[in-house]
Write a protein that holds these residues in place. Structure first.
Motif, PDB file in Angstrom:
ATOM      1  N   ASP A   1     -57.930  60.938  71.539  1.00 17.85           N
ATOM      2  CA  ASP A   1     -57.130  60.226  72.541  1.00 17.85           C
ATOM      3  C   ASP A   1     -58.007  59.621  73.628  1.00 17.85           C
ATOM      4  N   LYS A   2     -58.914  60.403  74.169  1.00 15.13           N
ATOM      5  CA  LYS A   2     -59.782  59.912  75.243  1.00 15.13           C
ATOM      6  C   LYS A   2     -60.711  58.816  74.735  1.00 15.13           C
ATOM      7  N   THR A   3     -61.201  58.953  73.520  1.00 13.89           N
ATOM      8  CA  THR A   3     -62.093  57.955  72.932  1.00 13.89           C
ATOM      9  C   THR A   3     -61.351  56.639  72.700  1.00 13.89           C
ATOM     10  N   GLN A   4     -60.131  56.711  72.201  1.00 14.36           N
ATOM     11  CA  GLN A   4     -59.342  55.495  72.003  1.00 14.36           C
ATOM     12  C   GLN A   4     -59.044  54.816  73.341  1.00 14.36           C
ATOM     13  N   GLN A   5     -58.745  55.616  74.357  1.00 15.34           N
ATOM     14  CA  GLN A   5     -58.477  55.051  75.680  1.00 15.34           C
ATOM     15  C   GLN A   5     -59.729  54.370  76.239  1.00 15.34           C
ATOM     16  N   ARG A   6     -60.888  54.996  76.082  1.00 19.03           N
ATOM     17  CA  ARG A   6     -62.131  54.400  76.572  1.00 19.03           C
ATOM     18  C   ARG A   6     -62.432  53.106  75.835  1.00 19.03           C
ATOM     19  N   THR A   7     -62.157  53.053  74.559  1.00 21.62           N
ATOM     20  CA  THR A   7     -62.362  51.837  73.778  1.00 21.62           C
ATOM     21  C   THR A   7     -61.519  50.710  74.359  1.00 21.62           C
ATOM     22  N   LYS A   8     -60.270  51.009  74.679  1.00 17.01           N
ATOM     23  CA  LYS A   8     -59.383  50.004  75.287  1.00 17.01           C
ATOM     24  C   LYS A   8     -59.904  49.561  76.649  1.00 17.01           C
ATOM     25  N   GLU A   9     -60.401  50.508  77.438  1.00 12.14           N
ATOM     26  CA  GLU A   9     -60.943  50.177  78.758  1.00 12.14           C
ATOM     27  C   GLU A   9     -62.136  49.233  78.644  1.00 12.14           C
ATOM     28  N   LEU A  10     -63.064  49.556  77.757  1.00 10.58           N
ATOM     29  CA  LEU A  10     -64.238  48.701  77.583  1.00 10.58           C
ATOM     30  C   LEU A  10     -63.833  47.320  77.098  1.00 10.58           C
ATOM     31  N   ASN A  11     -62.893  47.274  76.186  1.00  5.47           N
ATOM     32  CA  ASN A  11     -62.429  45.996  75.652  1.00  5.47           C
ATOM     33  C   ASN A  11     -61.816  45.146  76.759  1.00  5.47           C
ATOM     34  N   ALA A  12     -60.969  45.743  77.572  1.00  4.22           N
ATOM     35  CA  ALA A  12     -60.305  45.021  78.652  1.00  4.22           C
ATOM     36  C   ALA A  12     -61.309  44.549  79.712  1.00  4.22           C
ATOM     37  N   GLN A  13     -62.318  45.352  79.962  1.00  2.00           N
ATOM     38  CA  GLN A  13     -63.267  45.046  81.013  1.00  2.00           C
ATOM     39  C   GLN A  13     -64.326  44.019  80.598  1.00  2.00           C
ATOM     40  N   PHE A  14     -64.735  44.049  79.331  1.00  2.41           N
ATOM     41  CA  PHE A  14     -65.883  43.231  78.929  1.00  2.41           C
ATOM     42  C   PHE A  14     -65.595  42.202  77.847  1.00  2.41           C
ATOM     43  N   GLN A  15     -64.354  42.078  77.436  1.00  7.19           N
ATOM     44  CA  GLN A  15     -64.092  41.117  76.356  1.00  7.19           C
ATOM     45  C   GLN A  15     -64.349  39.686  76.838  1.00  7.19           C
ATOM     46  N   GLU A  16     -64.730  38.856  75.931  1.00  3.73           N
ATOM     47  CA  GLU A  16     -64.952  37.448  76.241  1.00  3.73           C
ATOM     48  C   GLU A  16     -63.606  36.752  76.382  1.00  3.73           C
ATOM     49  N   ASN A  17     -63.469  35.961  77.402  1.00  4.60           N
ATOM     50  CA  ASN A  17     -62.207  35.195  77.601  1.00  4.60           C
ATOM     51  C   ASN A  17     -62.346  33.799  77.100  1.00  4.60           C
TER      52      ASN A  17
END
Length: 141
Positions: A125-141
């Protein structure tokens, strides 16, 4: 004589564990995680899910590092500073996840039969949440 008996018990224990290790791949093919019931099956399936989540996190983290390495700003917002900050945050996050799941959750379960699955589910659960956080923070727009 008690030392000898202990020695043989240890040998048998290690032999038993070794046989489980070698039998694991074949046994794993027969485990239906959608219908897992036995503790061994639940643990296997929880570990399998955690491994998939960890793999996804590692891929997302690599993308985040790639993103911050492409910065062209000046210090303290340059690529090197951003990379150092991300690495520090990730190490701290891993320490938090492990302490919470392997420490606190383990204490809640007091080494009961569901402890391993509970710890792995917490980590997933924590790993999936962190993956989402990194994606939201650093994804290319």
């Amino acid at each position: 004589m008690p030392r000898l008996a202990l020695k043989y018990r240890m040998i048998l224990l290690f032999a038993g564990l070794a046989s489980l290790t070698f039998a694991h791949p074949a046994a794993a093919e027969t485990i239906d995680c959608a219908n897992a019931m036995a503790t061994v099956e639940l643990n296997f399936c929880a570990d399998k899910e955690y491994q998939a989540a960890d793999k996804a996190l590692n891929a997302e983290y690599a993308l985040a590092l790639k993103s911050v390495r492409s910065r062209t700003l000046e210090r303290p917002y340059d690529a090197k500073s951003a990379e150092d900050a991300l690495k520090t945050a990730q190490r701290a996050w891993i320490a938090y996840r492990d302490a919470d799941c392997k420490g606190v959750v383990a204490q809640v379960w007091t080494n009961g039969t569901g402890a391993t699955s509970a710890i792995l589910m917490c980590m997933t659960d924590k790993t999936q949440q962190r993956t989402k956080e990194l994606n939201a923070q650093f994804q290319e727009n």
